[in-house]
Design a protein around this motif. Structure first.
Motif: not given
Length: 874
Positions: A43-44, A60-62, A173-177, A181-182
């Protein structure tokens, strides 16, 4: 012995599978623990390489999510795979399912809230499959041996690649984000996990190999049952070619209907035309069964029990039989009323009177063909079905298995033939639902389900006989019959709403088929793509209608690519049109950004006019050619605004003196790039000299109000510095934006493409534009013009009084222009969507397809029902 393979130490299959599952989970967990650190670094790196600040921020958020929640993600991936494996073992091979010593209660392999990017997930699954092709093949064989199967099927492998892609998507998809970003997280994890897939399968293969499960199936030669057409059944009276399925079919009236084999077909008594239609169609199904039996046994069955045709023939004075055609009709109810009510009551038996309908001759021909569907020559329906080993009697599907909708997958898996086997041997296509109608009705629990079976069967009868669509493509659509029936039973919007994904896909395929020869003279590539799409839909396990939307997007992308690459001149014209669109879109966004940033500020009208009518052109050009220069030109706006504000202290005056050379140099650079009028440049410089002189004067009265600092003004313009969103076309939808329209016209002239600009031709010929010319023609909230305006669609356009046929090769996603090729024209043509609407309104353009394929079937059914009821009303 399991399929010719000796299991070392006679290990129980349940223990073997349990241990294999543990080995799979161990390898999977270890792989994910090594994957996430790679994702963080990946990602970086990608954020550093991208030129888009928006994409960079998301990457960067991911990365931050993976750093902060890495252990939680791995835990969820592990738990998710446990659940998927449990359900996967539960559905592996219906003939024999070892328990494998783990609980499968209340688990589902497919999350009903599956993410909308199913198409991307299918692509990821394919990459996993390709990466570990050899290891996966060996594992498929070993699983088949454990379950005592003689053929391999990846879908029956409880460790198939689909579990990896589904597990990753479910976990993210179950992450609280942020949902934005999915996609990035799914792609990055899948990409970095890819290399571990062969290792995981290798570990499971090694374990099974150590326990005596070799990757070899035993070759067994079996004599296949001979399947023959009923037309030739009498030529083989001496052969015993009994299909095993027929041994279970003695109680099924469908199997006992005779159409040859030494017994004449019962002559139907006088009955309604729609009963004749059903009887003839059912004869088609019965021929499949009778063709596999010899004459003597068929005669005995016929004497023992009346044929389905005999059961279904009724006099007008009699009520329909309980299992006959339209047995769900209420006493005295008209067929047309019942069917129209089923479709929601809003259907009409005729075509909509739109200005873009086909010629009267075509409409009359279409109506005649539709009415012949039921009231015409019934011999067309009575052609025998080509025998196929994959299709037989459905009597072996027990009614005790549950509700009808739950049993449909078994019908789909067992009785859906290949494309070649969809043909009946005489050029016709098989109606699979009618073949199994008796068994389906036995599973139906209420009248609504029986009605749905008959309606879907009749709709497909019209689709299968629609000669506007090539037979090979109709055969592929016919393979979706059971799937469509299953969806209709669960959600009747498939039959009542034109916007249902399944209907849209069928209609799109039908529309492309109308101009297939123009798109692909051989028809091979498009037919191959349609076959691929149908296979994916049939193999999908989610039972989610969104799969149709995903396949529709794939099909649209395929058609667009085929059209683009079909001709060098067309490709050049499309590239030019895309440049025009991108330039215009960038200009519109930049203009809107600048206007929004200047709102609420007190600015001299002269300077504001310069920014919005001159400087915005320099910004668009720099954005396109030199991003670094574009950044400097954008910085000039807040710098110049601050420079003319009165300065209250010596520090600000010193700062201005240092900034002025930069401002003047940037101004000259920007105006030179767009070849600005020298007089305008000189006028601006003179105005700036006066403005800066005033801002530098000392005010001894001390009444100067505190002015914003340079940093504060820069903060106000933050949104102006952001990259424009070139996927947002809303800024082009405002017809009153004269500056945008002028820029568009200028861009077209500058590109000087070798393309015929039809707007210039027709603007002189058509009457003055009115609101009615361009306003949407709607049906139930659907814009009928835009609904049909798709790439690959055939149109007829009037050029100089002579109609000419052509096809739409490209449609701007912003819906501003289209590129079309016309017969007899060497160069492609460009036409604005706005002008296209005007030409439709004045009859200068029309679509060759009068109505989409599914809608044609619905209208044909309604017209035929009206024909049936006509004698009663007379």
């Amino acid at each position: 012995m399991l399929g010719g393979c000796v299991i070392k130490g006679s290990m129980d299959p349940n223990v073997l599978l349990t241990n294999a599952r543990a080995e799979f989970m161990r390898s999977f967990t270890e792989a994910m623990q090594r994957t996430l650190p790679r994702c963080i670094e990946d990602c970086f790196v990608k954020a550093d390489d991208t030129y888009s600040s928006l994409e960079q921020g998301r990457l960067l958020d991911a990365r931050t999510v993976l750093v902060e929640q890495g252990s939680h993600v791995i835990e969820q991936l592990t738990n998710g795979m446990e659940h998927l494996l449990a359900r996967s073992f539960q559905t592996t091979y219906s003939t024999y399912r070892p328990s494998a010593n783990f609980n499968t209660d209340n688990l589902t392999l497919i999350d009903p809230t599956a993410f909308e990017g199913g198409l991307r997930m299918e692509e990821i699954t394919s990459r996993f499959r390709s990466e570990a092709a050899d290891q996966l093949r060996d594992l498929n064989i070993r699983i088949a041996l454990i379950f005592e199967q003689e053929i391999t099927n990846e879908r029956e492998n409880p460790f198939r690649p689909y579990l990896f892609s589904r597990c990753i998507s479910n976990t993210i998809e179950r992450l609280d984000i942020n949902p934005a970003l999915f996609d990035i997280l799914i792609d990055r994890i899948s990409e970095n996990f890819l290399g571990f897939v062969p290792t995981i399968y290798a570990s499971v293969n090694n374990y099974l190999a150590q326990n005596g499960i070799a990757a070899q199936l035993q070759l067994k030669i079996r004599k296949s049952p001979v399947m023959q057409n009923s037309a030739s059944a009498t030529d083989h009276d001496d052969e015993e070619t009994i299909n095993p399925a027929d041994e279970l079919s003695s109680t099924n009236p469908v199997t006992n209907a005779m159409d040859g084999g030494g017994v004449a077909r019962p002559k139907p008594r006088r009955g309604s035309q729609i009963e004749q239609f059903f009887s003839s169609a059912m004869h088609r199904a019965s021929n499949l069964m009778t063709s596999t039996r010899n004459t003597s046994s068929s005669m005995a069955d016929s004497n023992a029990e009346p044929s389905s045709t005999q059961q279904w023939q009724t006099d007008d004075s009699q009520e329909p039989a309980s299992n006959g055609p339209f047995s769900w009709l209420k006493s005295g109810e008209a067929v047309s009323d019942a069917i129209r009510g089923f479709f929601g009551g809003g259907q009409t038996s005729g075509n909509q009177e739109n200005t873009f309908q086909a010629s009267d001759a075509n409409s009359v021909a279409g109506q005649s063909q539709a009415q012949s569907g039921i009231s015409g020559d019934t011999d067309h329906f009575s052609s025998s079905i080509g025998a196929s080993p994959s299709v037989g009697n459905a009597a072996n599907i027990s009614p005790g298995r549950g509700h009808l909708s739950n049993s449909i997958p078994s019908f789909q898996k067992t009785y859906t033939p290949s494309g070649e086997q969809m043909f009946d041997g005489r050029g016709g296509l098989r109606n699979l639902i009618l073949e199994q109608r008796s068994a389906l009705n036995q599973l139906a629990s209420n009248i609504d389900e029986k009605m749905t079976i008959d309606i879907v069967a009749m709709l497909f009868e019209f689709i299968l006989r629609d000669t506007q669509v090539p037979a090979e493509i109709r055969a592929q659509l016919g393979r979706l019959q059971f799937l469509v029936l299953k969806l209709a039973l669960k959600d009747n919007t498939l039959l009542t709403q034109k916007g249902h994904p399944a209907r849209l896909l069928v209609n799109r395929i039908g529309s492309i088929s109308l101009g297939l020869k123009q798109l692909d003279p051989s028809g091979v590539e498009i037919t191959k793509e349609i076959c691929r799409i149908v296979e994916i839909i049939l193999q999908d396990e989610s039972e989610n209608p969104d799969i149709f939307s995903q396949m529709l997007d794939e099909f649209d992308a395929f058609i667009a690519q085929e059209l683009r690459a079909s001709d060098a001149k067309t490709e050049s014209a499309i590239e030019g049109a895309e440049q025009i669109r991108n330039r215009t879109l960038r200009f519109a966004h930049t203009s809107a950004q600048l206007h929004e940033a200047l709102l609420g500020l007190t600015i001299d009208p002269y300077l504001q006019n310069f920014f919005e009518t001159v400087w915005v052109y320099a910004l668009e050009l720099a954005d396109r050619e030199d991003p670094k220069l574009a950044h400097r030109l954008r910085l000039l706006v807040p710098d110049l605004l601050w420079s003319i504000i009165p300065k209250s202290n010596e520090e600000e005056r010193t700062q201005l003196l240092a900034l002025l050379p930069i401002i003047l140099r940037t101004l000259k650079e920007g105006m030179t790039s767009i070849q600005c009028n020298p007089t305008l440049q000189e006028g601006l410089m003179n105005w700036l000299v006066d403005a800066h002189t005033k801002s530098m004067r000392l005010n001894h009265s001390g009444t100067i109000q505190k002015q914003p600092s340079l940093s504060a003004i820069h903060q106000h313009f933050n949104s102006f510095f952001a990259d424009p969103d070139l996927q947002n076309f809303a800024v082009l939808e405002k017809p009153d934006r004269s500056d945008v329209n002028q820029f568009l016209d200028k861009a077209i002239k500058e590109l000087d493409q070798k393309v015929q600009l039809l707007d210039q031709v027709y603007v002189q010929e058509l009457p003055k534009e009115s609101t009615e010319d361009i306003s949407p023609v709607k049906d139930g909230g659907v814009d009928l013009v835009m609904e049909q305006l798709k790439t690959g669609v055939s149109v007829e356009i009037n050029l100089g009084g002579e109609p000419s046929q052509g096809k739409l090769n490209w449609i701007d996603p912003a819906l501003t222009n289209v590129i079309l090729t016309l017969d007899g024209q060497e160069q492609p043509s460009m036409l604005s969507v706005r002008m296209f609407r005007r030409m439709i309104a004045h009859g200068r353009v029309k679509f060759l397809e009068t109505e989409p394929l599914f809608e044609r079937a619905v209208q044909s059914l309604l017209k035929s029902a009206d024909v049936v009821d006509a004698p009663k009303s007379a």
